[in-house]
Design a protein around this motif. Structure first.
Motif: not given
Lengths: 400, 400
Positions: A273-287, A310-314, A369-377
């Motif tokens: 009935e439902e399944g995939v609602l969205i595939h692909g977002l107009a964002i960078k990073p995270g298409k 991490l960013i897309v999940m957030d 990956i080390t960008m992650m440890s420096q970033a607050d957000g």
């Protein structure tokens, strides 16, 4: 081969709101910390329920002591003292007083308190050394909360302070949104989970660690994590099992449209009935992001790259949870310290560090990956903006 | 009767630093979220350990394709494709190429990647449609982290992002400070804990609720809570038992110097060597504060009033934990929206609301419990200041 069906973040927000609702439950106050109110709370009682003294001293009728001074004390009879938590045994009559400790109940007839510092004992009488002002040093009935008053609003995240207020009005049970459970799955033939030494070509799995712990930031319980090879039946079976015990299933890797990207197909196979609602977002990073719905549960396909995942999940979790709570506490504002360029036609996310309301974009390849440890957000740059300028005021989405 | 021995906050900080140390333990990465590093972490490996492609495409020797264009493609032999997580079977020789997926390892000999979008298949050869740039689309060995590099500093609070970085370098165990355990005791003859109806003169206990939950804000586990009448042997026995299973014991009420204030005496009776270190702080609210030490554990006597107890506990815990972690994340800066007056000779704390970096002091008697639910935190006004002015920049201590 599948094709992307790209949506904007605004459309994603609408899809989330249309498709997902949250259940509620009644919990005891002891279990209410960090939960989100699903009802508006009104007080059943006055707080305080009685007139309380805010000082150690003597309850008086202010009229009796209006002429008192250090040189001409006014003497009152002491007819008793009030114990904490007890109802005073007598009412005050003319020229009488009663000792009342801080927080104690004023006797009937009293309309003022004289601090013990402005009194002097004369045998069995008390000398009052200055006039008392009506209602000074007194909290009146309902001064803090009136019976029937709205005390907390629906959607409030309950902190220690709110629980204190609920205790004060004797509200020992509240209706809250049910705590959500999640499963985190990381896919990729190159991923290694044990602490054994890496062979060349292999990397340690990062995403189950970051995604699992970042869910705690949203007060979501992680019931399972899995690191899987890119084998479709294995991934499908794991998602099926995860759906039995989770409200949310996150899968990183396999969300693109390549040969070994199985997430979208699996979601569609699991829900006709439902399944995939969205595939692909107009964002960078995270298409390569997938928003899916199976059995009324959220199945989220995320990019494999740790920073992107991490960013897309957030962002997706903020949108999903938006119907339950306003996400304001996880944001701060500040001033950009340099120009930032963006990808035209896409929302762009840039990792930043925040020091004293100044925002420092973090330099480096987005693959690092080390960008992650420096970033607050991270900050968001709109799809129609070419970038942001030094000194612009922007919102930072905090990553705990 | 005891007398106050009043200290400033600065002196309290020194006392805390001199008297309390923290133990450490080694934990698995899965248990490291929210913990505080007790060691500096350096990387044992390069990240990545091999040259990785950041795109789907063909690994090439850039020299071979320097003249490529859409009208004049350069044809290369395809000698294989690299599987994710696997070591390439061949090295590239002249005019050879190999397919490499995003994140895959580059074969020896290759020094460039051509995105699949800029290639075309010609039978069993690949046509390269534009020149490759050396190292473009490639993360080199150690680009992200060099072996021996300092990755995280001691005293870092570990969030999801930091755990991701630890996973990336294969650091599956870390040395952290031991998680602290606390007991919360609320004393007062007027306090009622059940949800039964109040008699006049009684109030519901608030402090075990607010203090217990606010300790979670500092990631401290609460092992016991007690609401006790003002009976000295009962309070003493409860503190003794609490010390057996807690690093911190908080007691609200009974911290002043009145007849029924037993906390200071009990602390001195329980520890002949150390006992009460401070009795009385030059702060408002919060004068009746006790800092005690029994068996190397912190015993904190707090005012009975809920708002005062919460603010004092917050300040004291920040000072106590300061040796373990910098408390910065719990602070924000902003601009005062109105003048605020202070008590001269004392540090003054004022509850505030923060909206878009504007700070709104909360009006109302300090005795009001509902102030708590409106406040985001509080500001500190120095002992030598008469107050703060509209538009002053100040720090807000956030109360979660």
């Amino acid at each position: 081969m599948r094709l992307y069906n790209v949506h904007t973040l605004k459309e994603a927000q609408e899809v989330m709101e249309r498709h997902f609702q949250f259940e509620t439950e009644r919990v005891h106050l002891d279990d209410a910390y960090g939960r989100i109110l699903a009802e508006t709370i009104t007080a059943d009682i006055h707080v305080p329920m009685f007139r309380r003294s805010t000082v150690d001293g003597y309850a008086v009728r202010t009229f009796d002591v209006s002429g008192a001074s250090e040189t001409m004390p006014i003497l009152l009879d002491i007819i008793g003292s009030v114990d904490m938590g007890k109802f005073p045994e007598h009412a005050l009559k003319e020229n009488q007083s009663m000792y009342v400790p801080t927080g104690g109940m004023l006797p009937e007839g009293a309309d003022g308190m004289v601090m013990v510092e402005y009194t002097e004992l004369f045998l069995d009488q008390i000398g009052i050394l200055k006039p008392a002002i009506i209602k000074e040093h007194i909290i009146d009935i309902g001064d803090d909360v009136m019976q029937g008053e709205r005390v907390l609003e629906k959607h409030q995240l309950l902190s220690a302070r709110h629980i204190g207020v609920l205790a004060a009005i004797g509200q020992f049970e509240v209706l809250v949104f049910k705590k959500l459970k999640a499963t985190v799955i990381s896919t990729g033939d190159e991923l290694i989970t044990t602490s054994s030494l890496l062979k060349r070509g292999e990397v340690y799995d990062i995403n189950t660690h970051t995604l699992k712990h970042h869910l705690k930031h949203f007060d979501i319980e992680v019931v399972q994590t899995h690191v899987l090879k890119d084998v479709k039946p294995l991934i499908k079976k794991t998602i099926e099992h995860a759906l039995e015990c989770s409200d949310i299933v996150l899968i990183s890797g396999g969300s693109s449209v390549g040969e070994k990207d199985y997430t979208a197909d699996i979601i569609d196979e699991l829900s006709k009935e439902e399944g995939v609602l969205i595939h692909g977002l107009a964002i960078k990073p995270g298409k390569p992001t997938i928003v899916g719905k199976v059995q009324n549960k959220l199945v989220l396909g995320l990019p494999g790259h740790p920073v992107s995942a991490l960013i897309v999940m957030d962002q997706m979790m903020r949108m999903y949870l938006n119907a339950m709570i306003e996400m304001k506490p996880h944001e701060v504002r500040g001033t950009l310290t340099m120009n930032v360029h963006a990808a035209p036609g896409k929302e762009t996310f840039v990792m930043v560090k925040v020091i004293d309301q100044k925002i420092y974009p973090i330099q480096g390849k987005s693959s690092m990956i080390t960008m992650m440890s420096q970033a607050d957000g991270y900050i968001r740059i709109g799809e129609n903006q070419e970038g942001l300028n030094k000194d612009d005021q922007v919102i930072v989405y905090l990553l705990d």
